[in-house]
Design an enzyme around this catalytic site. Structure first.
Site, PDB file in Angstrom:
ATOM      1  N   ASP A 196     -14.179  13.907  -3.639  1.00 54.69           N
ATOM      2  CA  ASP A 196     -14.358  15.168  -4.364  1.00 54.69           C
ATOM      3  C   ASP A 196     -15.641  15.045  -5.188  1.00 54.69           C
ATOM      4  O   ASP A 196     -16.352  14.031  -5.088  1.00 54.69           O
ATOM      5  CB  ASP A 196     -13.126  15.419  -5.256  1.00 54.69           C
ATOM      6  CG  ASP A 196     -12.853  16.899  -5.471  1.00 54.69           C
ATOM      7  OD1 ASP A 196     -13.822  17.647  -5.708  1.00 54.69           O
ATOM      8  OD2 ASP A 196     -11.682  17.296  -5.406  1.00 54.69           O
ATOM      9  N   LYS A 241       0.853  -1.195   0.000  1.00 55.59           N
ATOM     10  CA  LYS A 241       0.000   0.000   0.000  1.00 55.59           C
ATOM     11  C   LYS A 241       0.888   1.243   0.000  1.00 55.59           C
ATOM     12  O   LYS A 241       1.756   1.401   0.847  1.00 55.59           O
ATOM     13  CB  LYS A 241      -0.913   0.006   1.230  1.00 55.59           C
ATOM     14  CG  LYS A 241      -1.925   1.146   1.180  1.00 55.59           C
ATOM     15  CD  LYS A 241      -2.933   1.029   2.294  1.00 55.59           C
ATOM     16  CE  LYS A 241      -2.497   1.686   3.561  1.00 55.59           C
ATOM     17  NZ  LYS A 241      -2.414   3.156   3.527  1.00 55.59           N
ATOM     18  N   THR A 274     -10.235   4.089  10.673  1.00 50.53           N
ATOM     19  CA  THR A 274     -10.049   3.241  11.860  1.00 50.53           C
ATOM     20  C   THR A 274      -9.545   4.041  13.064  1.00 50.53           C
ATOM     21  O   THR A 274      -9.523   3.539  14.178  1.00 50.53           O
ATOM     22  CB  THR A 274      -9.053   2.101  11.550  1.00 50.53           C
ATOM     23  OG1 THR A 274      -8.009   2.622  10.730  1.00 50.53           O
ATOM     24  CG2 THR A 274      -9.721   0.983  10.808  1.00 50.53           C
ATOM     25  N   LYS A 290      -7.547   7.787  -0.995  1.00 46.81           N
ATOM     26  CA  LYS A 290      -8.822   8.149  -0.333  1.00 46.81           C
ATOM     27  C   LYS A 290      -9.438   9.384  -0.987  1.00 46.81           C
ATOM     28  O   LYS A 290      -9.662  10.407  -0.344  1.00 46.81           O
ATOM     29  CB  LYS A 290      -8.614   8.394   1.162  1.00 46.81           C
ATOM     30  CG  LYS A 290      -8.105   7.181   1.917  1.00 46.81           C
ATOM     31  CD  LYS A 290      -8.153   7.426   3.421  1.00 46.81           C
ATOM     32  CE  LYS A 290      -7.531   6.294   4.195  1.00 46.81           C
ATOM     33  NZ  LYS A 290      -6.079   6.219   4.088  1.00 46.81           N
ATOM     34  N   ARG A 343       2.788   0.377  10.644  1.00 46.74           N
ATOM     35  CA  ARG A 343       3.833   0.562  11.661  1.00 46.74           C
ATOM     36  C   ARG A 343       4.289  -0.707  12.359  1.00 46.74           C
ATOM     37  O   ARG A 343       5.488  -0.829  12.646  1.00 46.74           O
ATOM     38  CB  ARG A 343       3.381   1.639  12.656  1.00 46.74           C
ATOM     39  CG  ARG A 343       3.493   3.031  12.037  1.00 46.74           C
ATOM     40  CD  ARG A 343       2.688   4.061  12.757  1.00 46.74           C
ATOM     41  NE  ARG A 343       1.249   3.854  12.564  1.00 46.74           N
ATOM     42  CZ  ARG A 343       0.320   4.660  13.050  1.00 46.74           C
ATOM     43  NH1 ARG A 343       0.677   5.703  13.780  1.00 46.74           N
ATOM     44  NH2 ARG A 343      -0.956   4.430  12.811  1.00 46.74           N
ATOM     45  N   ASP A 371      -3.486   4.235  -1.960  1.00 46.77           N
ATOM     46  CA  ASP A 371      -4.458   4.652  -0.941  1.00 46.77           C
ATOM     47  C   ASP A 371      -4.564   6.176  -0.912  1.00 46.77           C
ATOM     48  O   ASP A 371      -4.033   6.828  -0.023  1.00 46.77           O
ATOM     49  CB  ASP A 371      -3.993   4.100   0.417  1.00 46.77           C
ATOM     50  CG  ASP A 371      -5.036   4.304   1.512  1.00 46.77           C
ATOM     51  OD1 ASP A 371      -6.212   4.547   1.183  1.00 46.77           O
ATOM     52  OD2 ASP A 371      -4.659   4.212   2.691  1.00 46.77           O
TER      53      ASP A 371
HETATM   54  O1  C5P Z   1       0.605   1.977  10.744  1.00 46.37           O
HETATM   55  P1  C5P Z   1      -0.783   1.386  10.655  1.00 46.37           P
HETATM   56  O2  C5P Z   1      -0.773  -0.135  10.617  1.00 46.37           O
HETATM   57  O3  C5P Z   1      -1.727   1.961  11.668  1.00 46.37           O
HETATM   58  O4  C5P Z   1      -1.259   1.849   9.223  1.00 46.37           O
HETATM   59  C1  C5P Z   1      -2.561   1.669   8.738  1.00 46.37           C
HETATM   60  C2  C5P Z   1      -2.612   2.188   7.327  1.00 46.37           C
HETATM   61  O5  C5P Z   1      -3.933   2.045   6.840  1.00 46.37           O
HETATM   62  C3  C5P Z   1      -2.241   3.650   7.169  1.00 46.37           C
HETATM   63  O6  C5P Z   1      -1.552   3.762   5.938  1.00 46.37           O
HETATM   64  C4  C5P Z   1      -3.558   4.378   7.084  1.00 46.37           C
HETATM   65  O7  C5P Z   1      -3.491   5.497   6.255  1.00 46.37           O
HETATM   66  C5  C5P Z   1      -4.461   3.316   6.454  1.00 46.37           C
HETATM   67  N1  C5P Z   1      -5.881   3.388   6.786  1.00 46.37           N
HETATM   68  C6  C5P Z   1      -6.362   3.349   8.077  1.00 46.37           C
HETATM   69  N2  C5P Z   1      -7.714   3.412   8.309  1.00 46.37           N
HETATM   70  C7  C5P Z   1      -8.583   3.459   7.293  1.00 46.37           C
HETATM   71  C8  C5P Z   1      -8.115   3.459   5.982  1.00 46.37           C
HETATM   72  C9  C5P Z   1      -6.733   3.405   5.759  1.00 46.37           C
HETATM   73  O8  C5P Z   1      -5.561   3.248   9.026  1.00 46.37           O
HETATM   74  N3  C5P Z   1      -9.876   3.450   7.527  1.00 46.37           N
END
Ligand code: C5P
Length: 237
Positions: free
Chosen positions: A68, A36, A119, A65, A214, A63
């Site tokens: 618009d 991603k 999330t 998102k 992360r 990603d």
């Molecule tokens: O570092 P972490 O595992 O929290 O990353 C989650 C990834 O998923 C990030 O790139 C974030 O932008 C993306 N994301 C998210 N929640 C969403 C959609 C995408 O955390 N609803």
């Protein structure tokens, strides 16, 4: 729907350093198929980074998102799919016409995923944004309905909502869940995420794909961390 583990686990390359991102991607390509790339890397490195990743053999989940007016989204999606990506995100809250425009722009060349609720949003933040205090599930269900009836291939939601989404969405819908934290981290290291679960729970709940950023990027050994998540998923089958 049978999805190989290699395709199921999607590392999120949220890194400012393109060389570091490239190195991690190359090390992980033998283990996973899809990566991603979001605004952190895309705004810095643009489509060149994505093109080079595809040349390296990676599938790309872009990603961005998008949110618009329909015409703008349709043209942006057309541009994005011309790079050769496999997945692209839009916000379901952009409405059904915007989702339809995204699907038109994709012309079947990449999967359109609609983000239901970030999330990171707790019940309290949802109340601040939307005013009313309907349940997270009800809100996610309404947004997922907009997404799927607009023609999206699937939704992005928290792993906590994957279970009920898999019971209400058509069986071929993709359910992609970020907000993954390994078991030991769930209680103490949520970062800015709010609605989290571990990878095995997410998949048992019905996630077709899980996005992990992360926990992989910060691991002492990202390759070992990915191996560990894959083996937990394999054992849980
Ligand atoms: O570092 P972490 O595992 O929290 O990353 C989650 C990834 O998923 C990030 O790139 C974030 O932008 C993306 N994301 C998210 N929640 C969403 C959609 C995408 O955390 N609803």
């Amino acid at each position: 729907m049978k999805i190989e583990l290699k395709d199921k686990l999607i590392p999120a390359l949220d890194l400012n350093d393109p060389a570091e991102a490239r190195k991690i991607m190359r090390n992980l390509i033998p283990l996973v198929s899809t990566f991603k790339i979001g605004p952190v890397l895309f705004i810095r490195e643009g489509r060149c980074f994505v093109e080079e990743s595809i040349e390296d053999g990676a599938k790309i989940f872009l990603d961005l998102k998008l949110h618009d007016i329909p015409n703008t989204v349709e043209h942006a999606v057309r541009s994005a799919v011309s790079i050769g990506i496999n997945f692209l995100t839009v916000h379901a809250s952009g409405g059904k016409d915007m989702i339809k425009a995204a699907v038109n722009g994709a012309e079947g060349r990449c999967k359109i995923l609609a983000v239901t609720l970030l999330t990171s949003l707790s019940q309290l933040s949802q109340k601040e944004i939307f005013g009313s205090s309907i349940s997270t599930e009800a809100r996610v269900a309404a947004l997922a309905d907009i997404a799927i009836s607009g023609g999206a291939d699937g939704v992005v939601s928290s792993p906590l909502e994957a279970k009920f989404l898999s019971s209400i969405l058509p069986s071929n819908s993709l359910i992609v869940t970020p907000g993954i934290r390994v078991c030991k981290e769930v209680s103490d290291t949520k970062d800015d995420q709010s609605r989290t679960a571990d990878a095995v729970t997410a998949v048992k709940n019905g996630a077709t794909h899980i996005v992990v950023g992360r926990p992989i990027l910060r691991a002492h050994d990202p390759v070992e961390e990915v191996r560990k998540i894959l083996s937990e998923l394999r054992e849980a089958k």
